[in-house]
Structures are given as C-alpha cells and as structure tokens.
Write an enzyme that holds these catalytic residues in place. Structure first.
Site, PDB file in Angstrom:
ATOM      1  CB  SER A  55      -4.816 -45.114  14.192  1.00  0.00           C
ATOM      2  OG  SER A  55      -5.187 -45.393  15.507  1.00  0.00           O
ATOM      3  N   GLY A 115     -13.098 -55.410  19.819  1.00  0.00           N
ATOM      4  CA  GLY A 115     -13.632 -54.049  19.883  1.00  0.00           C
ATOM      5  C   GLY A 115     -15.125 -54.075  20.145  1.00  0.00           C
ATOM      6  NE  ARG A 116     -18.603 -51.895  22.896  1.00  0.00           N
ATOM      7  CZ  ARG A 116     -17.705 -52.197  23.830  1.00  0.00           C
ATOM      8  NH1 ARG A 116     -16.812 -53.150  23.608  1.00  0.00           N
ATOM      9  NH2 ARG A 116     -17.682 -51.551  24.974  1.00  0.00           N
ATOM     10  CG  HIS A 129     -18.838 -58.229  25.207  1.00  0.00           C
ATOM     11  ND1 HIS A 129     -19.667 -57.292  24.646  1.00  0.00           N
ATOM     12  CD2 HIS A 129     -17.766 -57.526  25.646  1.00  0.00           C
ATOM     13  CE1 HIS A 129     -19.122 -56.086  24.732  1.00  0.00           C
ATOM     14  NE2 HIS A 129     -17.961 -56.211  25.342  1.00  0.00           N
ATOM     15  CD  GLU A 173     -21.707 -58.686  22.398  1.00  0.00           C
ATOM     16  OE1 GLU A 173     -21.916 -58.294  23.565  1.00  0.00           O
ATOM     17  OE2 GLU A 173     -20.720 -58.356  21.737  1.00  0.00           O
TER      18      GLU A 173
END
Lengths: 331, 339
Positions: free
Chosen positions: A190, A247-248, A295, A277
């Site tokens: 993290s 996440g992305r 997504h 995407e």
C-alpha cells in the site's frame, strides 16, 4: 396575464441547474428521477461544440455531474467561473483535477464506499474462477462434450494460497476478509503500512509478488501506480502465479501482461479493467486461463440505487446549504 | 520350475486390496497412486473374466475393497467376498456403497472424510458468484468481441444481500456457510436433524427453506429420502429471483423440472457440478446464459488428490496393522442409500 414565463424559464427558477457533459452510468439508469429535481444542462445532446455550449449555457452553473468518461480538468474548470461542486458517481477520482479544485475551493463528492462490497465479491469470484477453471469447464461442457477423466486439467486449491493485495483500502480490506474465510493467507502493498492491520506488509511490490501465489490489484490509478505491475513484478510472481485486476487498466503494463500470459510466464488472469476499454487485447480472447469482465465489478442494480441516492443526496445538500454526504476534499 | 499361475497367490505376502474399476486418481496419475509397502492391489478390471467369475476365482481371501463412484459396492458383490471386512472409497459421497449390507455383516467403511469439503465449498461460492454476477456469460460476451460492438452486458445482482439456504449442513454445508457469511449473506438450513449449537435458522423441510431464501445450496447426501428432494414445489417456492447450486448429487434435484423452470424463467439461474445421468447434460442448458456448469469436478484439485492419497493409503495401512481407521464411517445412523 399569469403565464408570461415560458416553460424553460419557469423550470430554471424551480430546479437548480447541473451541468452534465456525457451521461454517467447512474444518470443513464435514473434520468427521469434526476430530471424531476434538477435542470440538467446536457452538453452531449447539443449540436454546439463544447466550448460554445459552455459559453452559451453554463456561465452561471455551480454544479457538474461527471464520471470517468467525462474528465474534469483544469481547462474545463477554467470555463466555469461559478463552479462550486463536482459530483461523480464513481469512487475513483483519477480523472478529476483535484489540485485545481482544491485551489479554487471547489468541493468534490464521490460514491464513497458504496461499490466496495460488489467489487470485492467480483475480485474473489474472478480469482476462484481462474484457479478452479470454472468458466473454462463451462465452455467445455457447452460444446456437448463431457471431459474424459484425465484429459481435463485439474484446478488449484484456493485454501493455503498466499494472496498479495495491491492497495489495502476499503475494497482491499473486504477482499482480504473474504479470502481469509477460504483459508488464504494475506499480505499487502500500500502507499503506507497500516499499523492497525495484522497482515504482512511489503513496501516493494516485487517482493509482494515474489511471496504471493496470486496478486489482486485494487488500488487507485495515480501517477505513482501507472504501470506499477510491470515486467519485474510478473517475473517475481512467476509461472504459477495469477493476477486479478479490479482497479484500473493502466495500473498494469497490459502489453507485458499479455506477453506473459501467451508465453505461460504466469498461470492466469481475471480482469475487469483494461488500458483501452472497451478494447480487450485480442490475444486474451482465445485464452481459457484468462477471464475478462466488461468493467462492471462495481455495478449491480442494488449498488446503482445506492449511488443514485448518494449523488442526489450530495446535490440536494449542496443546493440547500447543508453538509455534503461524501466530500473528498477539505475545503 | 512351474510358471507363476495367475490364480495362485503371489509369492509376495502382502494382503490384497480389490479394485473393481480404476478410480479417477489412477486414471489421472497412474495406477501407482495408492502404492504402499503394506498391501498390494488386485485389479479385477485387468482380468478377461467377468466380475462374478473373477471374484470366485481370485478374491475369496480378499479382506478389503477400494471403491469409487464408478465402482459401486453392491450387496451382490459383498456376498461374493466372504472375507470382506473393509470398504475404502475415494469419495466423500457414500451412495454407491450398500451400507445396510455392510452394517449387517460388520464390514467397516472408510471414506474421504472431510478432505474435500473446502474444495466443494469453494466451488459453491464460485458458481454462486458466477450465476449472480454473470461472470461466465459476460466473459463469453467480451470474448466474442461484443463489448466493443454492442456495449454493455446486462448487470448481475448483489451477493451480500442474498439469503442463503443450505440443504444439508454437514461438513461441506458448514464450510459454505462460513465462507458466505464473510460476504454478508444470512444463512439458514434444512438438515435431517436440527443442530442446536448452530446460529443459523433451521427450516423443517426444503420447501420452507426455499420459500425463505434467494439462493438454495444443495450439500446433502443422496439417499432414498433425498432423491428428487428438490422438486416442482421446492423450485416454485424458491421463485423467479431464486438461484440453485448443486455440488452434491444430480438425482437430488428433479432435473427435468429444473430445466423447465430455467427455460421458462421460473427461477433466476443455476450452478451445477452434478447431473442426474452423467455424463449426459440436458442440451437445453447449453443455450442458457443463466446456468453455469462443471463436469462433476468440484473436488478435483491437485492438492486435494494428494490429501486423498494420504487418507486412502492411511486407512488401508491402519486396517492391515489392526489400528483404528483414519476416517471411519459411522454406520449406525446412516439412512438407506439407493441400491
């Protein structure tokens, strides 16, 4: 006579105006309910180019409703002199210039943690699916063939797997809690170590990968996390390793991931997000050890209803000078 | 010197374990999979003789049988093995063994114990998430290139708010409950007997359980009582938003009725690892996006096979060393299993 106001003018007097560049998912679902409370300035429906639309219609606008497809950058903010509030229906904020908003005292609200459970459920679903070859077996059976014992590859047990969580925020924590119930051991990377958490922390993502059988990416996309999952990380994860991304897309070096999957340098992937995407690298389409999702890890009708309530709640609070429900910045 | 006659006992003094048909482990890993220094295998399937003749010729002194789903141990077989004292099966399920006959004759039975419970429970959760959130269906959609051309695929439904009803709260059912609680689901169950120490709501029959849940999970054994337990009434009580997951045995569900309900939209969807007439799967299911299927492999992980190897070999070695079995089946309270 009484009705000397035309409908639009009357409407504007009753309902506050909210600028919308392109319809966010929650608006597409709840357009009617929004329109009853707010006057929507729908830039995407206008024949005017955006700059002109803003000059003609949005000079007095105080609030904008946006989402990932319609970024709010410094340039746009500069064209809205009275903007005081940016409302989004997503949790992610990477497409909003938060620095500019902070500088100008513009409040920003997001969807809070509404999506977290659904995203966590999907992340776990994708992980088990890849390890236990659920979709692959389903596809096999749909061809009308029951695999002869011994010809169909065995799955891999979930219990005992070391799972490395990339980004131990609300979503990451929920994923961890779920996977502990399956007997997985959890560690994480993290931005900062979290002293209240008992899972082992790795400050180096390669070390996390080297000590994991599966990596689950659920952090935010920032300058620091862009392409964070790269060649070195995949190499450390190794040929029995699995990656899940809720996440992305750009957090992973997608080209490198595709190469690793095609060559068998990692064992499989469960992906809800992609770099471009809705384009999914075509090499992945033929791989049975890759599960792809369009997504929607966050999207269930139930979460949409909750997000709608939060978006409406934030807008209503703003226009009646009450505290915002899910402010992101300290203004 | 006389050539070694196959019908004479081997020079080797090791006791024999009879195998009627090769278990899945043999097919996948080879027939050395359960090897031990304490016993040897007598493989009926390698003989040109038909089974009754083979047993009469070779198996009179056999004390132990290694069984699996595809190699049932019937009363007829048992009667041809006068010295049989132990049946070990490679499965957790026992419906292919005539337990009444075993109990009558004082024959011990040892199964896989609970080694497969975790994998079964993991499969349940995987199938449930898949059906509710349309994981496999959306995967197919994207892989056909339709995300780019057609836009979004219909949404699934949230897991955490679902009321989960478990039919059979044994080892597998308990593992399912534990996992789904972490997702926020509320758990209720139906079992042969109410379990006083368990915090979940008990319903006295499957129909009432179905009426009070959104996802019905079948985790019980197949017995005379549970054959077609899930019938028209239960599916109707489950309702059009309900989902059913079966990793137990196909015949627990009235499959024809299930297929009809799925086609007519009378239930939301199904996740099925088992079918009434394996390897036949009703072809009507192939066109349905609200069904996820697997070929009775909910326990087939590399890790579980290794656990199985230890348990099977351990049970047989214990038996021949006159030590307690590792995973004995208690025969006294078994219901009657279909022949």
């Amino acid at each position: 006579m009484e009705h000397h106001y035309n409908n639009n003018h009357h409407h504007e007097n009753c309902h506050p105006s909210v600028l919308v560049l392109g319809p966010p998912p929650v608006l597409r679902v709840f357009l009617d309910r929004f329109s009853r409370k707010f006057h929507l300035l729908k830039a995407w429906e206008s024949p005017l180019p955006l700059d002109q639309f803003l000059i003609s219609n949005a000079q007095s606008v105080q609030a904008i409703l946006c989402s990932g497809a319609t970024p709010v950058n410094a340039e746009l903010i500069g064209q809205l002199p009275l903007l005081r509030l940016v409302v989004t229906d997503s949790s992610g904020l990477n497409y909003i210039d938060l620095y500019e908003c902070q500088e100008r005292g513009i409040a920003v609200t997001n969807a809070g943690n509404v999506y977290a459970n659904d995203v966590a459920d999907m992340a776990v679903g994708l992980l088990i699916n890849v390890l236990r070859k659920i979709s692959a077996a389903d596809r096999y059976l749909r061809n009308g063939v029951w695999p002869v014992i011994g010809t169909y590859p065995l799955g891999s047990k979930l219990g005992g797997k070391r799972v490395g969580i990339v980004g131990l925020g609300t979503i990451g924590s929920k994923i961890a809690k779920r996977l502990e119930g399956f007997g997985c051991s959890i560690s994480y990377n993290s931005k900062k170590e979290k002293p209240s958490v008992s899972y082992p922390f790795y400050s180096d993502i390669c070390e996390l990968a080297a000590n994991s059988d599966a990596l689950i990416v659920c952090c935010a996309l920032t300058d620091k996390t862009r392409h964070m999952i790269n060649k070195e990380v995949f190499s450390a994860l190794g040929k029995d390793g699995v990656i899940v991304n809720v996440g992305r897309g750009p957090i992973i070096d997608e080209k490198e991931m595709v190469r690793c999957l095609v060559k068998g340098e990692i064992s499989g992937a469960g992906l809800d997000v992609f770099e471009n995407e809705p384009d999914v690298p075509k090499e992945l389409l033929a791989l049975d050890n890759v599960i792809v999702s369009p997504h929607r890890a966050a999207f269930t009708p139930e979460s949409f209803e909750e997000v709608f309530n939060i978006v409406m709640g934030n807008l209503e609070a703003f226009f009646s000078n009450r505290p915002l429900l899910t402010p992101v910045l300290k203004i | 010197m006389a050539p070694q006659n196959q019908s004479q006992p081997s020079q080797n003094d090791l006791p024999y374990v009879l195998i009627l048909k090769p278990p899945p482990s043999f097919v996948i890993f080879g027939d050395h999979f359960f090897n031990s220094a304490k016993f040897q295998f007598l493989k009926a399937y390698e003989s040109p003789l038909r089974l009754p003749q083979f047993l009469l010729a070779h198996a009179q002194s056999v004390q132990a049988v290694l069984s699996s789903g595809g190699a049932p141990v019937t009363a007829d077989t048992i009667r041809l093995l006068p010295n049989l004292r132990l049946v070990v099966t490679t499965s957790q399920g026992l419906n292919h063994i005539d337990l009444s006959e075993c109990r009558l004759r004082g024959i011990s039975v040892a199964g896989a114990g609970t080694i497969f419970s975790a994998d079964c429970a993991d499969s349940v959760v995987a199938l449930l998430i898949d059906v509710l959130r349309k994981v496999s269906a959306a995967n197919r959609f994207v892989k056909q290139g339709l995300w780019s051309s057609q836009g979004d695929y219909p949404l699934g439904s949230k897991l955490g708010v679902k009321r989960v009803g478990i039919v059979g709260l044994g080892s597998i059912g308990s593992e399912v409950a534990k996992r789904l609680e972490a997702f926020g689901c509320t758990i209720s169950y139906n079992s042969r007997n109410k379990k006083p120490l368990v915090p979940y709501t008990f319903y006295p029959n499957a129909r009432e359980l179905a009426a009070n849940c959104d996802a019905l999970i079948i985790c019980c054994a197949l017995t005379d009582e549970t054959h077609h337990l899930i019938n028209k009434q239960v599916l109707s009580a489950l309702g059009k938003d309900g989902v059913i997951i079966n990793i137990a045995r196909g015949p627990i569900i009235d499959e024809k009725e299930l297929v009809r309900c799925l086609i007519e939209g009378e239930i939301r969807g199904a996740g099925l690892d088992v079918f009434e007439h394996e390897p036949d799967v009703p072809s009507e299911l192939f066109a349905l996006d609200n069904v996820v299927m697997s070929p009775h492999n909910a326990v087939f992980t590399r890790e579980s096979f290794e656990d199985l190897r230890k348990v099977v070999v351990g049970n047989l070695e214990a038996f021949f060393s006159i030590e307690p079995l590792l995973t004995p089946v208690v025969l006294d309270d078994q219901p009657h299993f279909p022949g």
